[in-house]
Write a protein that holds these residues in place. Structure first.
Motif, short mmCIF file in Angstrom:
data_model
loop_
_atom_site.label_atom_id
_atom_site.label_comp_id
_atom_site.label_asym_id
_atom_site.label_seq_id
_atom_site.Cartn_x
_atom_site.Cartn_y
_atom_site.Cartn_z
N TYR A 40 0.83 -1.21 0.00
CA TYR A 40 0.00 0.00 0.00
C TYR A 40 0.86 1.26 0.00
CZ TYR A 40 -3.96 -3.02 1.26
OH TYR A 40 -4.93 -3.99 1.27
N ILE A 69 -8.32 1.49 2.08
CA ILE A 69 -8.57 2.90 2.39
C ILE A 69 -7.74 3.33 3.60
CG2 ILE A 69 -10.32 4.49 3.29
CD1 ILE A 69 -12.37 3.06 1.51
N ALA A 70 -7.69 2.48 4.62
CA ALA A 70 -6.94 2.83 5.83
C ALA A 70 -5.45 2.95 5.55
CB ALA A 70 -7.20 1.78 6.91
N GLU A 71 -4.93 2.08 4.69
CA GLU A 71 -3.49 2.02 4.46
C GLU A 71 -3.02 2.96 3.34
OE1 GLU A 71 -1.31 0.38 6.22
OE2 GLU A 71 -2.79 -0.57 7.54
N ASN A 72 -3.94 3.25 2.39
CA ASN A 72 -3.53 4.06 1.24
C ASN A 72 -4.38 5.31 1.05
OD1 ASN A 72 -3.91 4.65 -1.91
ND2 ASN A 72 -1.84 3.85 -1.61
N GLY A 73 -5.70 5.15 1.11
CA GLY A 73 -6.59 6.30 1.02
C GLY A 73 -7.23 6.50 -0.34
N LYS A 74 -6.59 6.04 -1.42
CA LYS A 74 -7.13 6.23 -2.78
C LYS A 74 -7.45 4.84 -3.34
CE LYS A 74 -5.23 9.40 -5.38
NZ LYS A 74 -4.22 10.19 -6.14
N HIS A 92 -18.07 2.31 2.91
CA HIS A 92 -16.84 3.05 2.57
C HIS A 92 -17.18 4.19 1.60
CE1 HIS A 92 -14.73 -0.18 4.56
NE2 HIS A 92 -15.23 -1.07 3.72
N ASP A 94 -15.76 6.83 0.85
CA ASP A 94 -14.65 7.57 0.25
C ASP A 94 -13.99 6.87 -0.93
OD1 ASP A 94 -14.97 9.57 2.14
OD2 ASP A 94 -13.63 8.62 3.58
#
Length: 440
Positions: A40, A69-74, A92, A94
């Motif tokens: 990630y 999402i927690a580790e990368n965000g995109k 989720h 986002d």
């Protein structure tokens, strides 16, 4: 974004058909100059190819999205669960984009929006067969998308649509490229391999100067020309399956059939909207073994289907005893959101389902143990998958990767074997799943 090539992380979940979808997306990403990374932290964006067939798969997919999402965000989401975007957004909100299975264009558009490509056509070169997620020596060959059946326990047609067969010449050319790239074993997959070509009226196409119908038998004849191990999966038990057994006897394709029988009670099969002539099924199995004595028959079954009585479950156990199938998988019925079977009366209590599943697997373990014991003393042609210390971990013609047994070659390292090698192995021992031997 890094100054080097843009970097994409990829998480692939689900069945081999989803794996092929992932391979196609990854191939296109590499064609367009994206680097595929393993962590990630190293990724500029992450694609998650989801599964949504049963509740446990949905949970696994949502957890994978959350972790990304927690580790990368995109995060870009695709695959079967993408057919339920509201469920994904609720958990989720986002995620950058959501698309369904086989929607490669939407995935690439989302990647482009999040991470514009940089591509140097003189540097970013790929093999003809694209990127693979399997080891170099075997590959899944997907021959169609979707399914025309409406089994009451299944929602795959609502996710992947009706049957759409790939042109037979296109499939054979892909297989040829894979063979040229070092693949030794092809695993033919689809939702319904037996129905291949029915949607295009078995149209003829040309390959290597010869006409082939878009039909399962003709496809197998063409694949048999490549000299590879060819293994058939997800074969619906139509009568014309009989036509390919002589090809197995002649060594053109592997003597191996993966046929999901699902049950043995005619009434339960009718509730499932599956073929229900069990006596004819047993007759056909005997006929197949008469033509190709070494044939391996693998199947899957559902226990505890709504309305299944104890007597009907006993019918299933009796079928196991008579059919003597080589490889069997089973699971307790689990209601899938949107499946017609959810509305059937008389659901089986969970504790009864689990008790029946345990009895079923115990019965099949006895059959499997005896069948493997019968191979002790024989010599089996095996394909090596990996090395583990002194052992070479291989598979015989009776074993598909991931789902069947293994052959542990005790002197594999000493014999100089490596992944992708074939070896003749004298079988010295067995248990209920695996064989053990030495290079013959």
């Amino acid at each position: 974004m890094s100054l080097a090539n843009p970097k994409v992380g990829f998480v692939s979940l689900g069945c081999p058909k989803a794996l092929v979808d992932s391979e196609r997306i990854l191939t296109q990403l590499r064609v367009e100059g994206y680097d595929i990374v393993q962590t990630y932290d190293a990724a500029d964006v992450v694609v998650v190819n989801t599964c949504g067939f049963i509740d446990s798969a949905v949970t696994e997919s949502l957890d994978a999205i959350g972790e990304a999402i927690a580790e990368n965000g995109k995060v870009i989401v695709t695959g079967c669960l993408g057919k339920k975007p509201e469920q994904i957004r609720a958990a989720h909100p986002d995620v950058l984009s959501i698309s369904g299975p086989q929607d490669y264009g939407s995935v690439m558009s989302a990647v482009h929006a999040a991470l514009p490509p940089r591509h140097d056509p003189f540097v970013n070169l790929l093999p003809d067969y694209g990127l693979k997620l399997t080891p170099k020596h075997y590959a899944y060959l997907k021959i169609s998308e979707g399914c025309n059946h409406r089994c009451s326990f299944c929602i795959i047609p609502s996710m992947r649509g009706d049957l759409v067969s790939r042109p037979v010449d296109e499939v054979l050319r892909e297989a040829e490229k894979l063979a040229m790239g070092g693949v030794k074993e092809l695993l033919v997959i689809s939702q319904d391999t037996s129905a291949y070509g029915v949607d295009v009226k078995y149209a003829e196409r040309e390959w290597r100067g010869k006409a082939y119908q878009t039909r399962m038998k003709a496809l197998c004849e063409g694949l048999g020309e490549l000299g590879l191990w060819t293994r058939l999966h997800y074969v619906y038990p139509y009568p014309h399956v009989d036509d390919i057994i002589p090809l197995m006897a002649d060594g053109k394709i592997l003597p191996y059939l993966d046929i999901p029988f699902q049950h043995a009670s005619p009434r339960v099969l009718k509730l499932m909207k599956r073929p229900g002539a069990v006596d004819k099924t047993l007759e056909r199995i005997a006929r197949w073994r008469g033509i190709a004595p070494d044939i391996t028959i693998r199947s899957t079954f559902i226990v505890g289907f709504p309305g299944e009585t104890e007597a009907e479950f006993e019918e299933l156990l009796d079928f196991l005893d008579e059919a003597q199938l080589d490889r069997v998988g089973a699971f307790a019925y689990s209601p899938v959101d949107g499946a017609q079977a959810n509305a059937l009366p008389d659901p089986v209590p969970d504790e009864v389902k689990q008790e029946r599943l345990a009895r079923f697997m115990e019965r099949q373990a006895e059959i499997s143990t005896a069948k493997l014991e019968a191979k002790v003393g024989t010599v089996q042609r095996c394909l090596v998958d990996a090395l583990d210390g002194e052992l070479a971990i291989a598979r015989s013609m009776a074993d598909a990767p991931e789902i069947d047994g293994l052959v542990q070659i005790q002197d594999g390292a000493e014999a100089g074997l490596k992944p992708g090698d074939f070896a003749s192995v004298r079988i010295m021992g067995s248990d209920e799943h695996d064989l053990y031997g030495e290079v013959a």
